[in-house]
Design a protein around this motif. Sequence first.
Motif, mmCIF file in Angstrom:
data_model
loop_
_atom_site.group_PDB
_atom_site.id
_atom_site.type_symbol
_atom_site.label_atom_id
_atom_site.label_comp_id
_atom_site.label_asym_id
_atom_site.label_seq_id
_atom_site.Cartn_x
_atom_site.Cartn_y
_atom_site.Cartn_z
ATOM 1 N N MET A 66 -7.207 8.127 -7.522
ATOM 2 C CA MET A 66 -7.494 6.737 -7.180
ATOM 3 C C MET A 66 -6.178 5.970 -7.144
ATOM 4 O O MET A 66 -5.358 6.082 -8.054
ATOM 5 C CB MET A 66 -8.448 6.102 -8.187
ATOM 6 N N ILE A 67 -5.981 5.213 -6.067
ATOM 7 C CA ILE A 67 -4.773 4.396 -5.936
ATOM 8 C C ILE A 67 -4.979 3.068 -6.664
ATOM 9 O O ILE A 67 -6.016 2.415 -6.509
ATOM 10 C CB ILE A 67 -4.451 4.111 -4.457
ATOM 11 N N LEU A 68 -3.980 2.662 -7.464
ATOM 12 C CA LEU A 68 -4.033 1.388 -8.180
ATOM 13 C C LEU A 68 -3.026 0.372 -7.648
ATOM 14 O O LEU A 68 -3.306 -0.825 -7.627
ATOM 15 C CB LEU A 68 -3.762 1.609 -9.675
ATOM 16 N N ARG A 69 -1.831 0.849 -7.259
ATOM 17 C CA ARG A 69 -0.773 -0.054 -6.809
ATOM 18 C C ARG A 69 -0.023 0.579 -5.634
ATOM 19 O O ARG A 69 -0.013 1.802 -5.465
ATOM 20 C CB ARG A 69 0.249 -0.335 -7.925
ATOM 21 N N GLN A 70 0.651 -0.293 -4.906
ATOM 22 C CA GLN A 70 1.520 0.154 -3.824
ATOM 23 C C GLN A 70 2.805 -0.672 -3.888
ATOM 24 O O GLN A 70 2.772 -1.863 -4.207
ATOM 25 C CB GLN A 70 0.828 -0.048 -2.476
ATOM 26 N N PHE A 71 3.948 -0.031 -3.614
ATOM 27 C CA PHE A 71 5.208 -0.768 -3.617
ATOM 28 C C PHE A 71 6.254 -0.016 -2.793
ATOM 29 O O PHE A 71 6.087 1.169 -2.463
ATOM 30 C CB PHE A 71 5.721 -0.982 -5.047
ATOM 31 N N ASP A 72 7.314 -0.730 -2.460
ATOM 32 C CA ASP A 72 8.437 -0.146 -1.740
ATOM 33 C C ASP A 72 9.640 -0.046 -2.672
ATOM 34 O O ASP A 72 9.824 -0.883 -3.565
ATOM 35 C CB ASP A 72 8.817 -1.009 -0.533
ATOM 36 N N ASN A 73 10.443 0.965 -2.453
ATOM 37 C CA ASN A 73 11.693 1.126 -3.198
ATOM 38 C C ASN A 73 12.689 1.837 -2.286
ATOM 39 O O ASN A 73 12.450 2.978 -1.881
ATOM 40 C CB ASN A 73 11.455 1.933 -4.482
ATOM 41 N N TYR A 74 13.778 1.142 -1.958
ATOM 42 C CA TYR A 74 14.790 1.691 -1.044
ATOM 43 C C TYR A 74 14.151 2.255 0.230
ATOM 44 O O TYR A 74 14.346 3.414 0.596
ATOM 45 C CB TYR A 74 15.632 2.753 -1.746
ATOM 46 N N ASP A 75 13.336 1.423 0.848
ATOM 47 C CA ASP A 75 12.753 1.713 2.167
ATOM 48 C C ASP A 75 11.744 2.850 2.176
ATOM 49 O O ASP A 75 11.348 3.327 3.245
ATOM 50 C CB ASP A 75 13.864 2.024 3.194
ATOM 51 N N LYS A 76 11.312 3.296 1.005
ATOM 52 C CA LYS A 76 10.220 4.268 0.928
ATOM 53 C C LYS A 76 9.018 3.610 0.273
ATOM 54 O O LYS A 76 9.151 2.754 -0.600
ATOM 55 C CB LYS A 76 10.640 5.507 0.137
ATOM 56 N N ASN A 77 7.828 4.028 0.694
ATOM 57 C CA ASN A 77 6.597 3.460 0.158
ATOM 58 C C ASN A 77 6.015 4.392 -0.908
ATOM 59 O O ASN A 77 5.937 5.607 -0.720
ATOM 60 C CB ASN A 77 5.576 3.254 1.282
ATOM 61 N N TYR A 78 5.619 3.785 -2.026
ATOM 62 C CA TYR A 78 5.096 4.545 -3.157
ATOM 63 C C TYR A 78 3.730 4.011 -3.577
ATOM 64 O O TYR A 78 3.374 2.861 -3.293
ATOM 65 C CB TYR A 78 6.043 4.454 -4.357
ATOM 66 N N VAL A 79 2.988 4.866 -4.278
ATOM 67 C CA VAL A 79 1.713 4.469 -4.863
ATOM 68 C C VAL A 79 1.688 4.878 -6.337
ATOM 69 O O VAL A 79 2.303 5.871 -6.738
ATOM 70 C CB VAL A 79 0.518 5.116 -4.122
ATOM 71 N N LEU A 80 0.999 4.053 -7.139
ATOM 72 C CA LEU A 80 0.689 4.393 -8.529
ATOM 73 C C LEU A 80 -0.735 4.902 -8.541
ATOM 74 O O LEU A 80 -1.656 4.213 -8.087
ATOM 75 C CB LEU A 80 0.833 3.170 -9.430
ATOM 76 N N LEU A 81 -0.922 6.121 -9.041
ATOM 77 C CA LEU A 81 -2.201 6.824 -8.956
ATOM 78 C C LEU A 81 -2.752 7.139 -10.332
ATOM 79 O O LEU A 81 -1.997 7.310 -11.296
ATOM 80 C CB LEU A 81 -2.009 8.144 -8.196
ATOM 81 N N VAL A 82 -4.080 7.257 -10.416
ATOM 82 C CA VAL A 82 -4.728 7.734 -11.638
ATOM 83 C C VAL A 82 -5.688 8.858 -11.277
ATOM 84 O O VAL A 82 -6.404 8.790 -10.269
ATOM 85 C CB VAL A 82 -5.475 6.602 -12.381
ATOM 86 N N ASN A 83 -5.677 9.903 -12.088
ATOM 87 C CA ASN A 83 -6.663 10.970 -11.969
ATOM 88 C C ASN A 83 -7.909 10.518 -12.736
ATOM 89 O O ASN A 83 -7.862 10.404 -13.968
ATOM 90 C CB ASN A 83 -6.103 12.262 -12.565
ATOM 91 N N PRO A 84 -9.031 10.232 -12.066
ATOM 92 C CA PRO A 84 -10.205 9.688 -12.745
ATOM 93 C C PRO A 84 -10.844 10.642 -13.757
ATOM 94 O O PRO A 84 -11.649 10.219 -14.578
ATOM 95 C CB PRO A 84 -11.169 9.379 -11.598
ATOM 96 N N GLN A 85 -10.496 11.931 -13.677
ATOM 97 C CA GLN A 85 -11.057 12.896 -14.624
ATOM 98 C C GLN A 85 -10.258 12.956 -15.924
ATOM 99 O O GLN A 85 -10.825 13.142 -16.999
ATOM 100 C CB GLN A 85 -11.111 14.286 -13.987
ATOM 101 N N THR A 86 -8.949 12.813 -15.839
ATOM 102 C CA THR A 86 -8.083 13.009 -17.014
ATOM 103 C C THR A 86 -7.379 11.739 -17.481
ATOM 104 O O THR A 86 -6.775 11.734 -18.547
ATOM 105 C CB THR A 86 -7.006 14.059 -16.722
ATOM 106 N N LEU A 87 -7.437 10.659 -16.676
ATOM 107 C CA LEU A 87 -6.747 9.398 -16.935
ATOM 108 C C LEU A 87 -5.229 9.539 -16.838
ATOM 109 O O LEU A 87 -4.487 8.634 -17.212
ATOM 110 C CB LEU A 87 -7.134 8.798 -18.297
ATOM 111 N N GLU A 88 -4.748 10.657 -16.328
ATOM 112 C CA GLU A 88 -3.318 10.836 -16.085
ATOM 113 C C GLU A 88 -2.890 9.923 -14.944
ATOM 114 O O GLU A 88 -3.597 9.790 -13.944
ATOM 115 C CB GLU A 88 -3.036 12.289 -15.707
#
Length: 330
Positions: free
Chosen positions: A47-69
């Motif tokens: 599951m995607i929680l956040r999105q952001f850019d860093n040095y012209d690349k796009n990143y996502v902050l993710l969570v595994n809904p089964q393990t909370l990792e």
Amino acid sequence: MRYFKLLFLLLCSTAFTFTAHAQANYTKIENYKVYYGVAKHFPQEWMILRQFDNYDKNYVLLVNPQTLETKTDESSFYQITPMTMLQARAFFKNTPYQNALAKAEKQSVMIQDAGIENGMPKETGISLTADLCPSHRPLDRRIFTDIIAEFKKVEHPVPIALSITGVWMRQHPDDLEWLKKLQADHEIYITWINHSFTHRVSLKAPLKENFLLEPGTDINYEVLETEKAMLKNGLLPSVFFRFPGLVSDQQLVFRITDFGLIPIGTDAWLAKGQQPQSGSIVLIHGNGNEPVGVTDFINLLRSKTQAIANKQWLLYDLRESVDDEFEGKD
């Protein structure tokens, strides 16, 4: 099924232990925002929680809904389906992550200590959480040196969850680097909990107008700026949030769960004389402002020396504690 889940958690834990120190420092974060959806990279759906850019690349902050990792990654590695928060929660219905969010919302009416208060009641041991609120005092390092000394023969690295504020990170760079080195050296494994950026507090205001309930509080700033500060300092945000002062109301709890964050309370604030039980989420303050609570915890550790040696009293990873408690619940 249970065997395969435990094997998966073990593999994830092992992999994370050896790569925890490699969490990137995102030094040029731009366009940081709440963003929900599903990110698929066979065979796992995150599951995607956040999105952001860093040095012209796009990143996502993710969570595994089964393990909370949680993890951050380049969005281009995934097949992404954008969703609203309600759609994403429905998509991952009945996972431990969604069940924990729902449980926190059901316990949202309390002015103090709303959210998840304990983990696995059937286990002998606790989940230790230490709050790092803004403080002019240095980090109380006894917490960390003592748990490492007590558990080094039976648990390595030792799990601990730290509730961190943006102001503390800014005021205590040396202490933060010391904690990061302990993790990089595999002495401890830290789950980083969002504790707001400024930890606003008034000595005079009633609880209903205090801490994050203070009029004029910008909750978006308090949540998202803390996450950005974590990422810039090489810390990995978890899916947990602890209210400053443990104070909230129902509306605020739902604001936090709308960020995809699980409010974490406590059933054992040691400095207030609350005694931990099996499965307790224990609260102490590691910012130097609560030496009594730290001393009580150290005394608790020493009283459990033999049980620890026999693996009859352990510290549990907060993610796995909450995960196991809410696995398969409606």
